[in-house]
Scaffold this motif. Sequence first.
Motif, PDB file in Angstrom:
ATOM      1  N   ASN A 133       0.808  -1.222   0.000  1.00 21.36           N
ATOM      2  CA  ASN A 133       0.000   0.000   0.000  1.00 21.36           C
ATOM      3  C   ASN A 133       0.846   1.279   0.000  1.00 21.36           C
ATOM      4  O   ASN A 133       0.294   2.378   0.072  1.00 21.36           O
ATOM      5  CB  ASN A 133      -0.931   0.015   1.218  1.00 21.36           C
ATOM      6  N   ALA A 134       2.145   1.135  -0.072  1.00 21.49           N
ATOM      7  CA  ALA A 134       3.043   2.295  -0.039  1.00 21.49           C
ATOM      8  C   ALA A 134       3.261   2.859  -1.440  1.00 21.49           C
ATOM      9  O   ALA A 134       3.203   2.125  -2.439  1.00 21.49           O
ATOM     10  CB  ALA A 134       4.379   1.894   0.567  1.00 21.49           C
ATOM     11  N   SER A 135       3.540   4.138  -1.493  1.00 24.53           N
ATOM     12  CA  SER A 135       3.836   4.776  -2.778  1.00 24.53           C
ATOM     13  C   SER A 135       5.249   4.393  -3.231  1.00 24.53           C
ATOM     14  O   SER A 135       6.096   4.016  -2.417  1.00 24.53           O
ATOM     15  CB  SER A 135       3.732   6.298  -2.652  1.00 24.53           C
ATOM     16  N   SER A 136       5.490   4.510  -4.505  1.00 25.29           N
ATOM     17  CA  SER A 136       6.815   4.160  -5.032  1.00 25.29           C
ATOM     18  C   SER A 136       7.885   5.109  -4.486  1.00 25.29           C
ATOM     19  O   SER A 136       9.020   4.697  -4.240  1.00 25.29           O
ATOM     20  CB  SER A 136       6.814   4.169  -6.563  1.00 25.29           C
ATOM     21  N   GLU A 137       7.519   6.361  -4.256  1.00 22.49           N
ATOM     22  CA  GLU A 137       8.474   7.333  -3.714  1.00 22.49           C
ATOM     23  C   GLU A 137       8.948   6.924  -2.317  1.00 22.49           C
ATOM     24  O   GLU A 137      10.139   6.931  -2.018  1.00 22.49           O
ATOM     25  CB  GLU A 137       7.835   8.724  -3.659  1.00 22.49           C
ATOM     26  N   VAL A 138       8.023   6.536  -1.470  1.00 17.31           N
ATOM     27  CA  VAL A 138       8.371   6.141  -0.102  1.00 17.31           C
ATOM     28  C   VAL A 138       9.101   4.799  -0.110  1.00 17.31           C
ATOM     29  O   VAL A 138      10.006   4.569   0.702  1.00 17.31           O
ATOM     30  CB  VAL A 138       7.113   6.114   0.796  1.00 17.31           C
ATOM     31  N   MET A 139       8.763   3.932  -1.021  1.00 19.57           N
ATOM     32  CA  MET A 139       9.473   2.650  -1.132  1.00 19.57           C
ATOM     33  C   MET A 139      10.934   2.877  -1.522  1.00 19.57           C
ATOM     34  O   MET A 139      11.825   2.204  -1.005  1.00 19.57           O
ATOM     35  CB  MET A 139       8.791   1.727  -2.143  1.00 19.57           C
ATOM     36  N   LYS A 140      11.184   3.830  -2.395  1.00 23.00           N
ATOM     37  CA  LYS A 140      12.563   4.155  -2.764  1.00 23.00           C
ATOM     38  C   LYS A 140      13.344   4.646  -1.550  1.00 23.00           C
ATOM     39  O   LYS A 140      14.492   4.273  -1.348  1.00 23.00           O
ATOM     40  CB  LYS A 140      12.587   5.214  -3.874  1.00 23.00           C
ATOM     41  N   GLU A 141      12.707   5.481  -0.734  1.00 20.18           N
ATOM     42  CA  GLU A 141      13.344   5.980   0.481  1.00 20.18           C
ATOM     43  C   GLU A 141      13.641   4.827   1.444  1.00 20.18           C
ATOM     44  O   GLU A 141      14.721   4.756   2.023  1.00 20.18           O
ATOM     45  CB  GLU A 141      12.433   7.001   1.156  1.00 20.18           C
ATOM     46  N   PHE A 142      12.680   3.927   1.585  1.00 17.28           N
ATOM     47  CA  PHE A 142      12.871   2.767   2.461  1.00 17.28           C
ATOM     48  C   PHE A 142      14.047   1.913   1.989  1.00 17.28           C
ATOM     49  O   PHE A 142      14.919   1.548   2.779  1.00 17.28           O
ATOM     50  CB  PHE A 142      11.601   1.914   2.515  1.00 17.28           C
ATOM     51  N   VAL A 143      14.089   1.615   0.705  1.00 21.19           N
ATOM     52  CA  VAL A 143      15.163   0.784   0.157  1.00 21.19           C
ATOM     53  C   VAL A 143      16.518   1.453   0.362  1.00 21.19           C
ATOM     54  O   VAL A 143      17.508   0.795   0.676  1.00 21.19           O
ATOM     55  CB  VAL A 143      14.911   0.486  -1.345  1.00 21.19           C
ATOM     56  N   TYR A 144      16.561   2.753   0.228  1.00 23.23           N
ATOM     57  CA  TYR A 144      17.804   3.502   0.429  1.00 23.23           C
ATOM     58  C   TYR A 144      18.268   3.426   1.887  1.00 23.23           C
ATOM     59  O   TYR A 144      19.451   3.267   2.169  1.00 23.23           O
ATOM     60  CB  TYR A 144      17.599   4.957  -0.001  1.00 23.23           C
ATOM     61  N   LEU A 145      17.326   3.521   2.820  1.00 23.32           N
ATOM     62  CA  LEU A 145      17.662   3.592   4.238  1.00 23.32           C
ATOM     63  C   LEU A 145      17.827   2.217   4.908  1.00 23.32           C
ATOM     64  O   LEU A 145      18.619   2.073   5.831  1.00 23.32           O
ATOM     65  CB  LEU A 145      16.565   4.339   5.008  1.00 23.32           C
ATOM     66  N   TYR A 146      17.081   1.234   4.448  1.00 18.92           N
ATOM     67  CA  TYR A 146      17.024  -0.037   5.168  1.00 18.92           C
ATOM     68  C   TYR A 146      18.313  -0.845   4.993  1.00 18.92           C
ATOM     69  O   TYR A 146      18.797  -1.013   3.885  1.00 18.92           O
ATOM     70  CB  TYR A 146      15.827  -0.880   4.721  1.00 18.92           C
ATOM     71  N   ASN A 147      18.811  -1.343   6.085  1.00 20.61           N
ATOM     72  CA  ASN A 147      20.013  -2.192   6.081  1.00 20.61           C
ATOM     73  C   ASN A 147      19.589  -3.635   5.891  1.00 20.61           C
ATOM     74  O   ASN A 147      18.973  -4.228   6.772  1.00 20.61           O
ATOM     75  CB  ASN A 147      20.779  -2.013   7.400  1.00 20.61           C
ATOM     76  N   ILE A 148      19.908  -4.200   4.754  1.00 22.67           N
ATOM     77  CA  ILE A 148      19.485  -5.555   4.421  1.00 22.67           C
ATOM     78  C   ILE A 148      19.983  -6.598   5.433  1.00 22.67           C
ATOM     79  O   ILE A 148      19.392  -7.640   5.620  1.00 22.67           O
ATOM     80  CB  ILE A 148      19.928  -5.950   2.989  1.00 22.67           C
ATOM     81  N   ASP A 149      21.037  -6.272   6.149  1.00 21.13           N
ATOM     82  CA  ASP A 149      21.569  -7.188   7.169  1.00 21.13           C
ATOM     83  C   ASP A 149      20.611  -7.362   8.335  1.00 21.13           C
ATOM     84  O   ASP A 149      20.770  -8.290   9.131  1.00 21.13           O
ATOM     85  CB  ASP A 149      22.930  -6.693   7.685  1.00 21.13           C
ATOM     86  N   ASN A 150      19.604  -6.489   8.446  1.00 19.42           N
ATOM     87  CA  ASN A 150      18.632  -6.590   9.537  1.00 19.42           C
ATOM     88  C   ASN A 150      17.505  -7.567   9.243  1.00 19.42           C
ATOM     89  O   ASN A 150      16.674  -7.819  10.106  1.00 19.42           O
ATOM     90  CB  ASN A 150      18.012  -5.221   9.829  1.00 19.42           C
ATOM     91  N   MET A 151      17.456  -8.102   8.047  1.00 18.26           N
ATOM     92  CA  MET A 151      16.394  -9.050   7.711  1.00 18.26           C
ATOM     93  C   MET A 151      16.595 -10.359   8.447  1.00 18.26           C
ATOM     94  O   MET A 151      17.701 -10.874   8.555  1.00 18.26           O
ATOM     95  CB  MET A 151      16.359  -9.327   6.204  1.00 18.26           C
ATOM     96  N   ASN A 152      15.509 -10.879   8.964  1.00 13.71           N
ATOM     97  CA  ASN A 152      15.568 -12.165   9.694  1.00 13.71           C
ATOM     98  C   ASN A 152      15.233 -13.305   8.771  1.00 13.71           C
ATOM     99  O   ASN A 152      14.464 -13.291   7.953  1.00 13.71           O
ATOM    100  CB  ASN A 152      14.576 -12.152  10.875  1.00 13.71           C
TER     101      ASN A 152
END
Length: 71
Positions: free
Chosen positions: A52-71
């Motif tokens: 349900n997120a916009s593509s703009e906010v998803m881009k921001e999330f992908v930029y900020l999120y550290n993939i090493d935090n995925m469980n």
Amino acid sequence: MKKLSMSTLANILNNNKLQLEDEDQLIKFVNEICKENDDTFSNLYEFVKFENASSEVMKEFVYLYNIDNMN
């Protein structure tokens, strides 16, 4: 709200009565908390409905999120 504990925030975000303008609002909030707390609160992303997120906010999330935090 940014000074609340992880468990308190999780309880709020998991509450059926929580009303948001849109999913972008939640992602932006969690992004800010994670930036301020070195990703300590990244588990809060489990409450986000990314479809349900916009593509703009998803881009921001992908930029900020550290993939090493995925469980």
